[in-house]
Motif scaffolding. Sequence first.
Motif, PDB file in Angstrom:
ATOM      1  N   SER A  57      26.829  39.044  32.220  1.00  0.00           N
ATOM      2  CA  SER A  57      27.889  38.957  33.031  1.00  0.00           C
ATOM      3  C   SER A  57      28.509  37.868  34.155  1.00  0.00           C
ATOM      4  O   SER A  57      29.059  37.526  34.747  1.00  0.00           O
ATOM      5  CB  SER A  57      27.858  40.736  33.939  1.00  0.00           C
ATOM      6  OG  SER A  57      28.200  41.458  33.547  1.00  0.00           O
TER       7      SER A  57
ATOM      8  N   LYS B 167      37.178  38.290  22.599  1.00  0.00           N
ATOM      9  CA  LYS B 167      38.606  38.921  23.414  1.00  0.00           C
ATOM     10  C   LYS B 167      39.251  38.295  22.610  1.00  0.00           C
ATOM     11  O   LYS B 167      41.243  38.583  23.307  1.00  0.00           O
ATOM     12  CB  LYS B 167      38.171  39.080  24.865  1.00  0.00           C
ATOM     13  CG  LYS B 167      37.213  39.580  25.267  1.00  0.00           C
ATOM     14  CD  LYS B 167      37.267  39.322  27.007  1.00  0.00           C
ATOM     15  CE  LYS B 167      35.858  39.694  27.622  1.00  0.00           C
ATOM     16  NZ  LYS B 167      35.603  38.859  28.964  1.00  0.00           N
TER      17      LYS B 167
ATOM     18  N   ASP C 116      30.917  47.240  28.508  1.00  0.00           N
ATOM     19  CA  ASP C 116      32.424  47.591  29.572  1.00  0.00           C
ATOM     20  C   ASP C 116      33.210  46.733  29.983  1.00  0.00           C
ATOM     21  O   ASP C 116      34.317  47.127  30.154  1.00  0.00           O
ATOM     22  CB  ASP C 116      31.271  47.810  31.635  1.00  0.00           C
ATOM     23  CG  ASP C 116      30.591  48.887  30.997  1.00  0.00           C
ATOM     24  OD1 ASP C 116      30.265  50.123  30.175  1.00  0.00           O
ATOM     25  OD2 ASP C 116      29.424  49.791  31.869  1.00  0.00           O
ATOM     26  N   ASN C 117      32.556  45.383  30.638  1.00  0.00           N
ATOM     27  CA  ASN C 117      33.626  44.759  30.354  1.00  0.00           C
ATOM     28  C   ASN C 117      34.515  43.802  29.307  1.00  0.00           C
ATOM     29  O   ASN C 117      35.847  43.913  28.811  1.00  0.00           O
ATOM     30  CB  ASN C 117      33.056  42.878  30.256  1.00  0.00           C
ATOM     31  CG  ASN C 117      32.382  43.048  32.131  1.00  0.00           C
ATOM     32  OD1 ASN C 117      32.383  43.572  32.671  1.00  0.00           O
ATOM     33  ND2 ASN C 117      31.494  41.975  32.030  1.00  0.00           N
TER      34      ASN C 117
ATOM     35  N   GLU D  84      36.847  47.401  29.111  1.00  0.00           N
ATOM     36  CA  GLU D  84      38.075  47.157  30.324  1.00  0.00           C
ATOM     37  C   GLU D  84      39.283  46.524  29.708  1.00  0.00           C
ATOM     38  O   GLU D  84      40.618  45.980  29.566  1.00  0.00           O
ATOM     39  CB  GLU D  84      37.464  46.909  31.407  1.00  0.00           C
ATOM     40  CG  GLU D  84      38.552  46.681  32.456  1.00  0.00           C
ATOM     41  CD  GLU D  84      38.585  48.013  32.908  1.00  0.00           C
ATOM     42  OE1 GLU D  84      39.632  47.941  33.613  1.00  0.00           O
ATOM     43  OE2 GLU D  84      37.904  48.597  32.584  1.00  0.00           O
ATOM     44  N   HIS D  85      38.880  45.325  28.710  1.00  0.00           N
ATOM     45  CA  HIS D  85      40.321  44.461  28.230  1.00  0.00           C
ATOM     46  C   HIS D  85      40.677  44.550  27.131  1.00  0.00           C
ATOM     47  O   HIS D  85      42.105  44.293  27.400  1.00  0.00           O
ATOM     48  CB  HIS D  85      38.294  42.314  27.782  1.00  0.00           C
ATOM     49  CG  HIS D  85      39.708  41.755  27.044  1.00  0.00           C
ATOM     50  ND1 HIS D  85      40.724  41.191  27.989  1.00  0.00           N
ATOM     51  CD2 HIS D  85      39.773  41.555  25.502  1.00  0.00           C
ATOM     52  CE1 HIS D  85      41.370  40.775  26.837  1.00  0.00           C
ATOM     53  NE2 HIS D  85      41.215  40.513  26.193  1.00  0.00           N
TER      54      HIS D  85
END
Length: 182
Positions: A70, A84, A107-108, A111-112
């Motif tokens: 992260s 992404k 997790d990121n 969320e994205h």
Amino acid sequence: MIHRLETNKLRNVAKLFAHFLATDAMPWALLSYIRLTEEDTSSSSRIFIKIMFQEMSEQLGLRKMNERLSDPTMGAAFDGIFPKDTPKNTRFAINFFTSIGLGGLTDNLREHLKNMPKLIMQQQKPVQVSESESESESDSDSESESGSDSGSDSGSDSESESSDSESSESEDSRDRKRRRKK
């Protein structure tokens, strides 16, 4: 090159890379060469990535590994592992890490993926606004062109009358041919 190794050698090389990365003997930027998508990976490369990440999580722990992944200064190096660019690639990476027991690293990405429809709508709004502006400009251009053409219609009236008479003559000849066939 990974796809040429047999399973045991593949496992050993993955563990070696994991150890080097976990001990900072090699820079984490080397992960930028990995692109984790369905199209870009083979089963061998997925096995390599799986073993490498599982080993790193055993050595570092999931929390410390997640902190490293992260790190905003290293974000570009991890774009290939955590893509992404399209929802399909994002889902593939989420499913991959979840299936190997490291879903906490995604997790990121999750969320994205949740926010992706909102991002797409925001990107489409400027495009729609610019399209509607260009349409309104073209509408005003066509209105001004039609207004200027109205003055020159008097010369073209005779042309349209002659074309009308030609079309009616051709219709008459078609009617005659139909009558003959009956």
